[in-house]
Scaffold this active site. Structure first.
Site, PDB file in Angstrom:
ATOM      1  N   CYS A  86      34.999 -16.051  -6.419  1.00 48.46           N
ATOM      2  CA  CYS A  86      33.830 -16.547  -7.148  1.00 48.46           C
ATOM      3  C   CYS A  86      34.284 -17.475  -8.271  1.00 48.46           C
ATOM      4  O   CYS A  86      34.786 -18.555  -8.007  1.00 48.46           O
ATOM      5  CB  CYS A  86      32.980 -15.375  -7.644  1.00 48.46           C
ATOM      6  SG  CYS A  86      31.264 -15.820  -8.017  1.00 48.46           S
ATOM      7  N   HIS A 195      32.536 -11.556  -2.731  1.00 44.31           N
ATOM      8  CA  HIS A 195      33.323 -10.606  -3.518  1.00 44.31           C
ATOM      9  C   HIS A 195      33.872  -9.465  -2.658  1.00 44.31           C
ATOM     10  O   HIS A 195      33.232  -8.416  -2.518  1.00 44.31           O
ATOM     11  CB  HIS A 195      32.445  -9.993  -4.616  1.00 44.31           C
ATOM     12  CG  HIS A 195      32.115 -10.922  -5.731  1.00 44.31           C
ATOM     13  ND1 HIS A 195      32.860 -10.997  -6.888  1.00 44.31           N
ATOM     14  CD2 HIS A 195      31.109 -11.822  -5.873  1.00 44.31           C
ATOM     15  CE1 HIS A 195      32.325 -11.895  -7.707  1.00 44.31           C
ATOM     16  NE2 HIS A 195      31.268 -12.410  -7.111  1.00 44.31           N
ATOM     17  N   GLU A 197      36.161  -7.386  -3.436  1.00 44.65           N
ATOM     18  CA  GLU A 197      36.431  -6.223  -4.287  1.00 44.65           C
ATOM     19  C   GLU A 197      35.204  -5.338  -4.473  1.00 44.65           C
ATOM     20  O   GLU A 197      35.317  -4.192  -4.908  1.00 44.65           O
ATOM     21  CB  GLU A 197      36.984  -6.676  -5.652  1.00 44.65           C
ATOM     22  CG  GLU A 197      35.973  -7.217  -6.639  1.00 44.65           C
ATOM     23  CD  GLU A 197      35.536  -8.654  -6.379  1.00 44.65           C
ATOM     24  OE1 GLU A 197      34.790  -9.204  -7.216  1.00 44.65           O
ATOM     25  OE2 GLU A 197      35.938  -9.230  -5.341  1.00 44.65           O
TER      26      GLU A 197
END
EC number: 6.3.5.3
Length: 233
Positions: A86, A195, A197
């Site tokens: 990002c 994302h 994560e």
């Protein structure tokens, strides 16, 4: 394998990234402040999402001038593993570590929801645990995720197999060729808007992002000939 998670003023996904490494890989990981001038002890550098320096001037434009980014460039040139997610992707493009630019979403709206991604290149340091053509589900959260490059750069990305992920179905930001993530020619530097994560456990709605962290561990084991080099899937 030792990981660095960079922290800029305005970072807000650094904890998510740290916990992903800690929970998925159980490897040493440190937060590293943007003023750091030595990353030599780290094998992988993770540049997280957020709003570095409030996104003033342009997303990533100020962060790419931080002292730590000189060390990130050195690490990338040395073949170490670098992932920008990002805002981290935006910083890597501003720093010249990846081509292209990230501009405002075509809708001019902030988009925050899961998306389907197609794995276009499973031969990078961060995608070897996937299969080329595989579809994974990863969340996005961005207002300026519209990847843009000129026609010549796009041809180079396609010719060099540098397009790592594309959006399947709905393109949430209008990016050229539905691009969601790219890599450098060596495949050790990857940038993406979604994302991973935030998708490392079914409790989060998807565990598909865990493969990216397992992939870099595979890449490190292959590079160093570590005894733990059996591929993690």
């Amino acid at each position: 394998m030792k990981f660095a998670v960079l922290v800029f003023p305005g970072s807000n996904c650094d904890i998510d990234m740290y916990k992903a490494v800690e929970d998925v890989l159980q490897q040493p990981v440190d937060y590293v402040w943007h003023t750091a001038t030595d990353l030599s002890q780290y094998d992988a550098i993770l540049v997280p999402g957020g709003f570095s320096y409030g996104d003033y001037l342009r997303c990533g434009a100020i962060a790419q001038l931080a002292p730590v980014m000189n060390e990130v460039r050195k690490a990338a040139e040395a073949g170490k593993f670098v992932l920008g997610v990002c805002n981290g992707f935006q910083i890597l493009t501003e720093a010249g570590l990846l081509p292209g630019a990230l501009i405002r979403n075509k809708s001019l709206k902030f988009r925050c929801h899961p998306v389907d991604l197609k794995v276009e290149n499973a031969n990078t340091a961060f995608t070897n645990a996937y299969q080329t053509g595989e579809t994974i589900r990863i969340p996005i959260a961005h207002g300026e995720g519209n990847f843009y490059c000129d026609d010549e750069t796009l041809k180079q990305l396609q010719a060099n197999n540098q397009i790592v992920f594309t959006y399947e179905g709905d393109n949430p930001n209008g990016s050229v060729a539905n691009i969601a993530g790219i890599c450098n020619e060596r495949g050790n530097v990857v940038g993406m808007m979604p994302h991973p994560e935030r998708a490392v456990s079914e409790l989060l709605g998807s565990a598909d992002g865990a493969g990216m962290f397992k992939s870099v561990l595979n890449a490190f084991a292959s590079k160093t000939g570590a005894a733990s080099g059996a591929a993690v899937r």
